[in-house]
Design a protein around this motif. Structure first.
Motif, PDB file in Angstrom:
ATOM      1  N   LEU A  25       0.812  -1.218   0.000  1.00 33.50           N
ATOM      2  CA  LEU A  25       0.000   0.000   0.000  1.00 33.50           C
ATOM      3  C   LEU A  25       0.850   1.275   0.000  1.00 33.50           C
ATOM      4  O   LEU A  25       0.330   2.370   0.152  1.00 33.50           O
ATOM      5  N   GLY A  26       2.155   1.120  -0.178  1.00 29.79           N
ATOM      6  CA  GLY A  26       3.036   2.274  -0.281  1.00 29.79           C
ATOM      7  C   GLY A  26       3.470   2.870   1.039  1.00 29.79           C
ATOM      8  O   GLY A  26       4.005   3.980   1.080  1.00 29.79           O
ATOM      9  N   LEU A  27       3.252   2.156   2.132  1.00 33.41           N
ATOM     10  CA  LEU A  27       3.710   2.603   3.449  1.00 33.41           C
ATOM     11  C   LEU A  27       5.038   1.911   3.733  1.00 33.41           C
ATOM     12  O   LEU A  27       5.113   0.693   3.791  1.00 33.41           O
ATOM     13  N   VAL A  28       6.085   2.696   3.895  1.00 32.83           N
ATOM     14  CA  VAL A  28       7.446   2.175   3.963  1.00 32.83           C
ATOM     15  C   VAL A  28       7.979   2.256   5.394  1.00 32.83           C
ATOM     16  O   VAL A  28       7.857   3.286   6.053  1.00 32.83           O
ATOM     17  N   ARG A  29       8.602   1.171   5.846  1.00 38.39           N
ATOM     18  CA  ARG A  29       9.239   1.161   7.171  1.00 38.39           C
ATOM     19  C   ARG A  29      10.684   1.615   7.063  1.00 38.39           C
ATOM     20  O   ARG A  29      11.154   2.374   7.889  1.00 38.39           O
ATOM     21  N   ALA A  30      11.400   1.151   6.075  1.00 38.51           N
ATOM     22  CA  ALA A  30      12.817   1.500   5.849  1.00 38.51           C
ATOM     23  C   ALA A  30      13.582   1.464   7.162  1.00 38.51           C
ATOM     24  O   ALA A  30      13.570   0.472   7.851  1.00 38.51           O
ATOM     25  N   VAL A  38       8.045   0.273  15.484  1.00 39.47           N
ATOM     26  CA  VAL A  38       8.114   0.434  14.031  1.00 39.47           C
ATOM     27  C   VAL A  38       7.292   1.658  13.630  1.00 39.47           C
ATOM     28  O   VAL A  38       6.354   2.039  14.327  1.00 39.47           O
ATOM     29  N   THR A  39       7.660   2.232  12.494  1.00 36.57           N
ATOM     30  CA  THR A  39       6.913   3.341  11.920  1.00 36.57           C
ATOM     31  C   THR A  39       6.855   3.130  10.410  1.00 36.57           C
ATOM     32  O   THR A  39       7.880   2.931   9.767  1.00 36.57           O
ATOM     33  N   TYR A  40       5.643   3.178   9.874  1.00 38.99           N
ATOM     34  CA  TYR A  40       5.424   3.082   8.431  1.00 38.99           C
ATOM     35  C   TYR A  40       4.959   4.443   7.932  1.00 38.99           C
ATOM     36  O   TYR A  40       4.037   5.034   8.500  1.00 38.99           O
ATOM     37  N   ASP A  41       5.576   4.936   6.862  1.00 37.61           N
ATOM     38  CA  ASP A  41       5.249   6.248   6.315  1.00 37.61           C
ATOM     39  C   ASP A  41       4.844   6.157   4.851  1.00 37.61           C
ATOM     40  O   ASP A  41       5.419   5.381   4.088  1.00 37.61           O
ATOM     41  N   ARG A  42       3.897   6.995   4.484  1.00 36.63           N
ATOM     42  CA  ARG A  42       3.541   7.200   3.079  1.00 36.63           C
ATOM     43  C   ARG A  42       3.666   8.692   2.819  1.00 36.63           C
ATOM     44  O   ARG A  42       3.023   9.498   3.497  1.00 36.63           O
ATOM     45  N   LYS A  43       4.526   9.057   1.890  1.00 39.45           N
ATOM     46  CA  LYS A  43       4.799  10.462   1.580  1.00 39.45           C
ATOM     47  C   LYS A  43       3.842  10.959   0.507  1.00 39.45           C
ATOM     48  O   LYS A  43       3.587  10.272  -0.481  1.00 39.45           O
ATOM     49  N   PHE A  44       3.329  12.172   0.727  1.00 44.85           N
ATOM     50  CA  PHE A  44       2.481  12.852  -0.247  1.00 44.85           C
ATOM     51  C   PHE A  44       3.067  14.226  -0.514  1.00 44.85           C
ATOM     52  O   PHE A  44       3.576  14.874   0.396  1.00 44.85           O
ATOM     53  N   GLU A  45       2.971  14.677  -1.756  1.00 42.67           N
ATOM     54  CA  GLU A  45       3.382  16.030  -2.106  1.00 42.67           C
ATOM     55  C   GLU A  45       2.215  16.717  -2.802  1.00 42.67           C
ATOM     56  O   GLU A  45       1.577  16.132  -3.677  1.00 42.67           O
ATOM     57  N   LEU A  53       1.586  10.279   5.922  1.00 43.93           N
ATOM     58  CA  LEU A  53       0.679   9.407   6.657  1.00 43.93           C
ATOM     59  C   LEU A  53       1.578   8.461   7.432  1.00 43.93           C
ATOM     60  O   LEU A  53       2.452   7.816   6.846  1.00 43.93           O
ATOM     61  N   ARG A  54       1.391   8.377   8.728  1.00 44.45           N
ATOM     62  CA  ARG A  54       2.286   7.595   9.585  1.00 44.45           C
ATOM     63  C   ARG A  54       1.462   6.605  10.412  1.00 44.45           C
ATOM     64  O   ARG A  54       0.497   6.983  11.070  1.00 44.45           O
ATOM     65  N   VAL A  55       1.869   5.337  10.337  1.00 46.27           N
ATOM     66  CA  VAL A  55       1.268   4.290  11.150  1.00 46.27           C
ATOM     67  C   VAL A  55       2.383   3.716  12.022  1.00 46.27           C
ATOM     68  O   VAL A  55       3.375   3.205  11.505  1.00 46.27           O
ATOM     69  N   GLN A  56       2.215   3.825  13.330  1.00 49.05           N
ATOM     70  CA  GLN A  56       3.225   3.364  14.268  1.00 49.05           C
ATOM     71  C   GLN A  56       2.727   2.146  15.029  1.00 49.05           C
ATOM     72  O   GLN A  56       1.526   1.928  15.156  1.00 49.05           O
ATOM     73  N   GLY A  57       3.670   1.382  15.542  1.00 45.51           N
ATOM     74  CA  GLY A  57       3.320   0.231  16.352  1.00 45.51           C
ATOM     75  C   GLY A  57       4.473  -0.146  17.262  1.00 45.51           C
ATOM     76  O   GLY A  57       5.579   0.379  17.127  1.00 45.51           O
ATOM     77  N   PHE A  58       4.188  -1.060  18.191  1.00 44.35           N
ATOM     78  CA  PHE A  58       5.226  -1.525  19.102  1.00 44.35           C
ATOM     79  C   PHE A  58       5.113  -3.035  19.269  1.00 44.35           C
ATOM     80  O   PHE A  58       4.038  -3.615  19.089  1.00 44.35           O
ATOM     81  N   ALA A  59       6.230  -3.642  19.601  1.00 43.30           N
ATOM     82  CA  ALA A  59       6.285  -5.096  19.745  1.00 43.30           C
ATOM     83  C   ALA A  59       5.640  -5.520  21.061  1.00 43.30           C
ATOM     84  O   ALA A  59       5.996  -5.018  22.120  1.00 43.30           O
TER      85      ALA A  59
END
Length: 118
Positions: A25-30, A38-45, A53-59
């Motif tokens: 879905l284009g959300l990158v952890r890198a 963890v943090t997943y980001d999707r960049k928009f310009e 757009l940022r989706v965060q989570g924890f173990a």
């Protein structure tokens, strides 16, 4: 801006499967992780501005570095990037409606894919 009530917050998933879903879905952890988070980001310009757009989570089990973690997701955020200071998530920020709508659509897709795992 918080995207409350998406149904994502509190869901858990195996890190490897979560990485696959988010990447599709284009959300990158890198490099956006440590051994517990963890943090997943999707960049928009849009109009010369940058948003994330940022989706965060924890173990809740395992270790992100060993790639054996089970991740519990938090409330997704939309932020505006300001050079050189970083991303601001305040409610006073002005977000283009197209970015809000696209973000909401992506979050629905994330929830649908994660629901298949539960």
């Amino acid at each position: 801006m918080k995207f409350e009530g998406t149904g994502i917050e509190g869901l858990t998933a195996d890190l490897l499967r979560l990485d696959e879903i988010m990447e599709e879905l284009g959300l990158v952890r890198a490099g956006q992780w440590d051994y517990e988070r963890v943090t997943y980001d999707r960049k928009f310009e849009a109009k010369g501005e940058v948003f994330y757009l940022r989706v965060q989570g924890f173990a809740v089990e395992g270790d992100v570095g060993r790639r054996d973690a089970v991740i519990k997701l938090l409330t997704p955020l939309l932020g505006k990037y300001y050079y050189p200071h970083g991303v601001e998530y305040g409610e006073d920020e002005n977000f283009p409606s197209q970015i809000i709508n696209t973000s909401q659509s992506l979050l629905v897709q994330v929830k649908e894919e994660l629901s298949k795992l539960q």
